[in-house]
Design an enzyme around this catalytic site. Structure first.
Site, PDB file in Angstrom:
ATOM      1  N   SER A 179       0.857  -1.186   0.000  1.00  0.00           N
ATOM      2  CA  SER A 179       0.000   0.000   0.000  1.00  0.00           C
ATOM      3  C   SER A 179       0.891   1.233   0.000  1.00  0.00           C
ATOM      4  O   SER A 179       2.113   1.130   0.072  1.00  0.00           O
ATOM      5  CB  SER A 179      -0.888   0.003   1.234  1.00  0.00           C
ATOM      6  OG  SER A 179      -0.097   0.271   2.377  1.00  0.00           O
ATOM      7  N   LYS A 180       0.248   2.383  -0.062  1.00  0.00           N
ATOM      8  CA  LYS A 180       0.968   3.660  -0.114  1.00  0.00           C
ATOM      9  C   LYS A 180       1.967   3.801   1.023  1.00  0.00           C
ATOM     10  O   LYS A 180       2.980   4.471   0.887  1.00  0.00           O
ATOM     11  CB  LYS A 180      -0.045   4.809   0.000  1.00  0.00           C
ATOM     12  CG  LYS A 180      -0.616   5.210  -1.318  1.00  0.00           C
ATOM     13  CD  LYS A 180      -1.455   6.465  -1.150  1.00  0.00           C
ATOM     14  CE  LYS A 180      -2.394   6.632  -2.334  1.00  0.00           C
ATOM     15  NZ  LYS A 180      -3.612   7.318  -1.988  1.00  0.00           N
ATOM     16  N   ARG A 181       1.627   3.185   2.137  1.00  0.00           N
ATOM     17  CA  ARG A 181       2.494   3.207   3.307  1.00  0.00           C
ATOM     18  C   ARG A 181       3.909   2.708   2.955  1.00  0.00           C
ATOM     19  O   ARG A 181       4.883   3.130   3.561  1.00  0.00           O
ATOM     20  CB  ARG A 181       1.840   2.249   4.315  1.00  0.00           C
ATOM     21  CG  ARG A 181       2.198   2.363   5.731  1.00  0.00           C
ATOM     22  CD  ARG A 181       1.072   1.721   6.572  1.00  0.00           C
ATOM     23  NE  ARG A 181       0.790   0.336   6.199  1.00  0.00           N
ATOM     24  CZ  ARG A 181       1.578  -0.681   6.480  1.00  0.00           C
ATOM     25  NH1 ARG A 181       2.699  -0.500   7.106  1.00  0.00           N
ATOM     26  NH2 ARG A 181       1.238  -1.910   6.110  1.00  0.00           N
ATOM     27  N   HIS A 182       3.999   1.786   2.003  1.00  0.00           N
ATOM     28  CA  HIS A 182       5.299   1.228   1.627  1.00  0.00           C
ATOM     29  C   HIS A 182       6.035   2.074   0.593  1.00  0.00           C
ATOM     30  O   HIS A 182       7.157   1.760   0.223  1.00  0.00           O
ATOM     31  CB  HIS A 182       5.124  -0.181   1.049  1.00  0.00           C
ATOM     32  CG  HIS A 182       4.523  -1.156   2.009  1.00  0.00           C
ATOM     33  ND1 HIS A 182       3.212  -1.559   1.931  1.00  0.00           N
ATOM     34  CD2 HIS A 182       5.043  -1.786   3.075  1.00  0.00           C
ATOM     35  CE1 HIS A 182       2.963  -2.422   2.899  1.00  0.00           C
ATOM     36  NE2 HIS A 182       4.053  -2.563   3.608  1.00  0.00           N
ATOM     37  N   GLY A 183       5.391   3.118   0.112  1.00  0.00           N
ATOM     38  CA  GLY A 183       6.002   3.932  -0.947  1.00  0.00           C
ATOM     39  C   GLY A 183       5.064   3.994  -2.138  1.00  0.00           C
ATOM     40  O   GLY A 183       3.873   3.734  -2.001  1.00  0.00           O
TER      41      GLY A 183
END
Ligand code: GLU
Length: 467
Positions: free
Chosen positions: A239-243
């Protein structure tokens, strides 16, 4: 066997995610490999969440990756009358029925079931209702088979079986007359004669309901291949959390489409120990039977490695064209200065991304306005001044053209003054680029031109003299 027909069916509620792109790629590859047909279908029945911008972003991502479709894009929102027709067919044959239960009634029953420790599911109150008035609010439910089980043979996961008692009577048409998601998917896949459904394994739980609908409608059930998810390094779903997760942001970060495709194809699929696949090789070698059962972890380092490989092997003319937007966001104009193709040639051996390449290309067009102090501090002031003076003298008195002549010139400067190459090359590199990360001296001088080289060394000499 009939001709293979596959589809990619994104919901336009956001950009094209790398996971979606991989699903699209697998479908596209299988179609190309088998001489089949690849269809693009936009699943926009959720009118609240679907946007035109998302559709455009998805199409842009697909085009950038080179995943061209043979049919479509078809938009589900154009097919409401078709879905309605099939809902009516099911009602007429008794395989679907009108349900008048209100939200309050359903809530109360759900709460009671939970309080009594039963699984909450529709209790079938309206299944066998005698009257079916049209003028009272109602949904339409599918009369799901009771007892027994529903199975399908997944091409990746093997046989998957769900007991029918876990599947309640699915709503196929809402009170407002709009069809629901699982129903539309089945009608579309059936009427588009899809033979193989390749999609993310987040849809496994929808599949038994869809299989029951195919059977009730008398449609052949397609083959299914549910691809395991892509995870971040922490093993949570990517997800966006990972980049970055949007395909277009990879373009903007300076990745080449063939590098991203090559990277994505290996996320879950393998062919021996091979890592690098041209598009033709991917097409020739791709098969669903080599897609693994376990989830894959997104690894930016490996993507960077592949990107560096493709940058190295690309035509400099193509890279120069792709590099322009990365330079213009840095407000660098290439009108005055060396030919960008020549610049690219000096950088493409070492750049992992076009962003990195653009960063390193800036100095060719903008003379340094500051110098790396720590790097300069490694040399005595006297040495720096002497080196700059000697190099300027040599360059001014020689008419030089190519790299080997420049290299020879620097060797002569060293031997005449008993300097080591590091004592000359590094200061000159700082004078020309501001820092120490730059291509070889010979390459820079030839690319910048002797005149500009002399101008920059003079400026650096003045700067050092004033210190
Ligand atoms: N529209 C669904 C999604 O974006 C895909 C449905 C399917 O492939 O069957 O997740």
């Amino acid at each position: 066997m009939s001709e293979l027909r596959v589809r990619f069916a994104p919901s336009p509620t956001g950009y094209l995610h790398v996971g979606g792109a991989r699903t699209a790629l697998f479908n596209w590859l299988l179609a190309k490999n088998r001489g089949g047909t690849f269809i693009l279908r936009i699943e926009d029945t959720d009118v609240e969440r679907s946007t035109k911008e998302s559709v455009d972003a998805i199409l842009e991502g697909m085009k950038w990756l080179g995943l061209d479709w043979d049919e479509g894009p078809f938009y589900q929102s154009d097919y409401f009358p078709l879905y309605k027709e099939y809902v009516q067919k099911l009602v007429a044959s008794g395989k679907a029925y009108k349900c008048y239960c209100t939200a309050e009634e359903l809530d109360a029953r759900r709460n009671l079931a939970m309080a009594e420790g039963r699984k909450p599911k529709y209790d079938g109150s309206c299944r066998d209702r005698a009257d079916q008035p049209d003028d009272q609010p109602h949904v339409i439910r599918f009369r799901a088979p009771q007892g027994g089980a529903t199975s399908f043979d997944d091409l990746i996961k093997g046989t998957i079986t769900f007991p029918n008692e876990e599947l309640d009577d699915l709503i196929i048409q809402r009170t407002d007359g709009t069809p629901t998601y699982n129903f539309c998917v089945v009608i579309d896949d059936a009427t588009m004669r899809i033979t193989t459904v390749i999609r993310g394994d987040d849809h496994v739980n929808n599949t038994p309901r869809q299989v029951q609908l195919y059977e009730a409608l008398g449609f052949p059930v397609p083959q299914f291949a549910h691809v395991p998810m892509i995870l971040g390094a922490d093993k949570a779903r990517l997800s966006k959390r990972h980049g970055a997760t949007s395909v277009i942001s990879y373009r903007d970060m300076g990745y080449l489409p063939e590098a991203l495709c090559n990277y994505l194809v290996r996320l879950g699929w393998s062919h021996g120990d091979d890592e690098i696949f041209s598009r033709e090789e991917m097409i020739a070698k791709f098969d669903i039977s080599n897609v693994g059962r376990s989830a894959s972890v997104f690894n930016t380092e490996k993507l960077n490695w592949l990107n560096a490989h493709y940058i190295k092997s690309s035509h400099p003319e193509r890279l120069a064209a792709l590099l322009l937007p990365h330079l213009s966001i840095r407000e660098v104009s290439t009108l005055n200065g060396p030919d960008l193709v020549a610049v690219v040639k000096t950088l493409q051996e070492r750049a992992q991304t076009l962003e990195e390449m653009a960063e390193r290309a800036v100095f060719y067009y903008n003379a340094p306005v500051a110098y790396d102090d720590a790097a300069l501090a490694k040399f005595d002031k006297e040495l720096l001044l002497a080196v700059f003076t000697a190099v300027i003298e040599k360059l001014s008195s020689t008419s030089v053209a190519d790299e080997s002549e420049i290299d020879a010139l620097f060797k002569t400067v060293c031997s005449e003054n008993s300097w080591k190459m590091g004592q000359v090359g590094q200061p000159v590199r700082i004078a020309l680029s501001g820092g120490t990360h730059a291509p070889g001296i010979g390459e820079i001088v030839v690319t910048l031109g002797v005149e500009e080289t002399i101008r920059r060394i003079l400026a650096a000499r003045e700067f050092v003299a004033a210190k």
